[in-house]
Design a protein around this motif. Structure first.
Motif, short mmCIF file in Angstrom:
data_model
loop_
_atom_site.label_atom_id
_atom_site.label_comp_id
_atom_site.label_asym_id
_atom_site.label_seq_id
_atom_site.Cartn_x
_atom_site.Cartn_y
_atom_site.Cartn_z
N MET A 1 -32.19 24.84 -117.06
CA MET A 1 -32.46 24.42 -115.66
C MET A 1 -31.14 24.28 -114.93
SD MET A 1 -34.36 20.97 -114.27
CE MET A 1 -33.07 19.89 -114.87
N GLY A 2 -31.01 24.91 -113.77
CA GLY A 2 -29.80 24.78 -112.97
C GLY A 2 -29.92 23.65 -111.99
N LEU A 3 -28.91 22.83 -111.92
CA LEU A 3 -28.90 21.71 -110.98
C LEU A 3 -27.83 21.97 -109.92
CD1 LEU A 3 -29.24 18.71 -113.46
CD2 LEU A 3 -31.02 19.77 -112.06
N ARG A 4 -28.29 22.14 -108.66
CA ARG A 4 -27.35 22.45 -107.57
C ARG A 4 -27.49 21.40 -106.47
NH1 ARG A 4 -30.16 26.98 -109.01
NH2 ARG A 4 -28.98 28.67 -109.99
N ILE A 5 -26.35 21.20 -105.77
CA ILE A 5 -26.36 20.22 -104.67
C ILE A 5 -26.48 20.90 -103.32
CG2 ILE A 5 -25.01 18.42 -103.52
CD1 ILE A 5 -23.81 17.75 -106.23
N ASN A 6 -25.67 21.95 -103.09
CA ASN A 6 -25.60 22.58 -101.76
C ASN A 6 -26.91 23.23 -101.33
OD1 ASN A 6 -22.95 21.85 -101.27
ND2 ASN A 6 -22.12 23.65 -102.31
N ASN A 7 -27.65 23.84 -102.22
CA ASN A 7 -28.91 24.52 -101.88
C ASN A 7 -30.00 24.07 -102.83
OD1 ASN A 7 -28.15 26.57 -99.72
ND2 ASN A 7 -26.64 27.03 -101.32
N ASN A 8 -30.91 23.24 -102.28
CA ASN A 8 -32.06 22.78 -103.06
C ASN A 8 -33.22 23.75 -102.77
OD1 ASN A 8 -34.23 21.47 -104.23
ND2 ASN A 8 -33.59 19.43 -103.54
N ILE A 9 -33.33 24.78 -103.62
CA ILE A 9 -34.30 25.84 -103.36
C ILE A 9 -35.72 25.30 -103.36
CG2 ILE A 9 -35.13 28.08 -104.14
CD1 ILE A 9 -32.28 28.03 -103.02
N ALA A 10 -36.01 24.38 -104.25
CA ALA A 10 -37.37 23.82 -104.28
C ALA A 10 -37.71 23.11 -102.98
CB ALA A 10 -37.48 22.85 -105.46
N ASN A 13 -38.23 25.74 -100.23
CA ASN A 13 -39.55 26.37 -100.39
C ASN A 13 -40.65 25.44 -99.92
OD1 ASN A 13 -42.06 26.80 -102.39
ND2 ASN A 13 -41.08 28.77 -101.91
N SER A 14 -40.55 24.18 -100.29
CA SER A 14 -41.56 23.20 -99.86
C SER A 14 -41.57 23.05 -98.34
CB SER A 14 -41.30 21.84 -100.53
OG SER A 14 -41.42 21.94 -101.92
N TYR A 15 -40.39 23.04 -97.74
CA TYR A 15 -40.29 22.91 -96.28
C TYR A 15 -40.90 24.11 -95.56
CZ TYR A 15 -38.42 22.70 -91.59
OH TYR A 15 -38.30 22.70 -90.22
N ARG A 16 -40.62 25.31 -96.12
CA ARG A 16 -41.17 26.52 -95.49
C ARG A 16 -42.70 26.49 -95.49
NH1 ARG A 16 -42.99 31.01 -97.67
NH2 ARG A 16 -42.11 30.53 -99.73
N LEU A 399 -42.37 18.01 -100.82
CA LEU A 399 -41.02 18.04 -100.25
C LEU A 399 -40.26 16.79 -100.66
CD1 LEU A 399 -38.92 19.39 -98.46
CD2 LEU A 399 -39.99 18.25 -96.48
N ALA A 400 -40.94 15.66 -100.68
CA ALA A 400 -40.30 14.41 -101.13
C ALA A 400 -39.88 14.51 -102.58
CB ALA A 400 -41.25 13.23 -100.92
N GLN A 401 -40.78 15.12 -103.42
CA GLN A 401 -40.45 15.29 -104.83
C GLN A 401 -39.26 16.23 -105.02
OE1 GLN A 401 -41.75 13.80 -107.52
NE2 GLN A 401 -43.16 12.57 -106.26
N ALA A 402 -39.21 17.32 -104.25
CA ALA A 402 -38.09 18.27 -104.36
C ALA A 402 -36.79 17.64 -103.94
CB ALA A 402 -38.39 19.50 -103.50
N ASN A 403 -36.84 16.81 -102.90
CA ASN A 403 -35.61 16.13 -102.46
C ASN A 403 -35.12 15.12 -103.50
OD1 ASN A 403 -35.28 17.50 -100.04
ND2 ASN A 403 -36.65 16.10 -98.93
N SER A 404 -36.08 14.45 -104.16
CA SER A 404 -35.69 13.42 -105.15
C SER A 404 -35.17 14.06 -106.43
CB SER A 404 -36.87 12.50 -105.45
OG SER A 404 -37.91 13.23 -106.10
N GLY A 405 -35.50 15.36 -106.66
CA GLY A 405 -35.04 16.02 -107.86
C GLY A 405 -33.53 16.12 -107.94
#
Length: 415
Positions: A1-10, A13-16, A399-405
């Protein structure tokens, strides 16, 4: 699993998906609140074009139905007045029959009957001159006059004689006493009579074959002719055969004939048919009972003049027994004329009513077609709205879950 700060793809995607759901939900809200499936061109461009055309047709048919109802009301007004005239004529005929009974009716009795007859004549004339629909008179002979004539002879144009030279600078003189005469046939009549208009504004005047002369002649002719419902249009030609061509119209409808004022000394103008026009014609009043501008979308009606002078009633006498016998025949003719007029009015009224029924059916069917394209299916749209409402709630949660990840990265940084 990749953990990134600058781009939260999840989260992206949820926002879109949430944005798309929100847009669909707002569209459903707009359709449910307005009742229209098409609120702007982007909703259904092709459907908008079709529905606007149908809407225009429905609006036109609604107006046409009101026009047809005006026709019914007008016909009823005229028929009501003529019904009163019929009652008066029946009373006048009774008086004539009574006065012809010379064995019992003396001169005093016939004199009293004559007095009543004269008063009844006046009442018929009053009804003829005052019966109106709005400001339109119905029985004075001006509602749908019928014209015939301007047929083939210069005599139809009265005494207009033109003098002048043959050059382009020639002048044309309208003699004093000039008149415009045309043939006229009253509704229900067969005999033609002349109608004459004096050209008092143009008579005795000289007009040059210039643009100014053309304009002046047209203005002078129309100053007199328009009062009789006739319009003159003047055009000119130049050269050795310089002339004015005057085209006459009756009530602005048909170009019945043209009258050429040739630049030749002492020659009367020659009457001929105007190109592409009809000689004579009718001036029935037209009611627009369709959504389009064709003749088939009109119902026309004409009502003749119903005063006592038209049938000779104003000179009817029953002072003598022999006069009374003749009066019976005259009154029978008048009754037949009024009955024929009422029959025609009744027939047209029935046609108006059938037209209204047909218009109402067309309005119903076309409105249903327009509604199928333009209006919202509320049950179907409510199903979409409920679905989008649930998706919106789920999307917000995801979206809340993706942000908290992204918070999991902090545990790595604490080591």
């Amino acid at each position: 699993m990749g953990l990134r700060i600058n781009n939260n793809i999840a989260a992206v995607n949820s926002y879109r998906n949430l944005a798309a759901t929100d847009k669909a939900q707002n569209s459903s809200l707009e359709k449910l609140s307005s009742g229209f499936r098409i609120n702007k061109a982007a909703d259904d461009a092709a459907g908008l074009v079709v529905s606007e055309g149908l809407r225009s047709q429905v609006n036109g048919l609604n107006t046409a139905a009101r026009n047809a109802q005006d026709g019914v009301n007008l016909a009823q007004t005229a028929d009501g007045a003529l019904g009163t005239v019929t009652t008066i004529l029946q009373r006048m005929r009774d008086l004539a029959v009574q006065a012809s009974n010379t064995g019992a009716a003396d001169s005093s009795a016939r004199g009293a009957a004559q007095t009543e007859l004269e008063q009844l004549n006046k009442e018929i004339d009053r009804i003829a001159s005052t019966t109106t629909f709005g400001s339109t008179k119905l029985l004075d002979g001006t509602f749908g006059e019928r014209y015939k004539g301007l047929a083939s002879a210069s005599a139809d144009l009265g005494t207009v004689v033109v003098t002048g030279t043959t050059s382009i600078d020639g002048q044309f003189k309208i003699p004093s006493g000039s008149e415009f005469t045309y043939k006229y046939t009253a509704p229900g009549q067969t005999a033609q009579v002349d109608k004459t208009v004096k050209l008092s504004s143009a008579e005795g005047k000289t007009y040059s074959t210039t643009a100014a002369g053309e304009k002046e002649l047209q203005a002078d002719l129309n100053r007199d002719l328009q009062a009789a419902g006739v319009t003159a249009t003047v055009s000119r030609t130049s050269g050795a055969g310089a002339k004015f061509t005057v085209t006459y119209q009756i009530e602005g409808t048909e170009k019945n004939a043209k009258y050429e004022i040739a630049a030749q000394t002492g020659i009367a103008g020659a009457l001929s048919d105007a190109a592409g026009s009809k000689v004579g014609g009718t001036l029935d009043k037209a009611f627009q009972v369709g959504a389009y501008g064709t003749d088939n979308d009109q119902i026309k009606i004409a009502i003749g003049k119903m005063d006592t002078s038209t049938d000779g009633l104003n000179t009817t006498s029953i002072n003598l027994g022999t006069d009374a016998k003749g009066a019976i025949s005259t009154l029978d003719q008048a009754l037949n004329k009024v009955s024929a007029a009422r029959s025609n009015i009744g027939a047209v009224q029935n046609r108006f009513e059938h037209a209204i029924n047909n218009l109402n059916v067309s309005i119903e069917n076309i409105t249903a077609s327009e509604s199928a394209i333009r209006d919202t299916d509320m049950a179907k749209e409510m199903t979409k709205f409920t679905k989008n409402q649930i998706l919106s709630q789920a999307g917000t949660s995801m979206l809340a879950q993706a942000n908290s990840g992204s918070q999991n990265i902090l545990s790595l940084l604490r080591g």
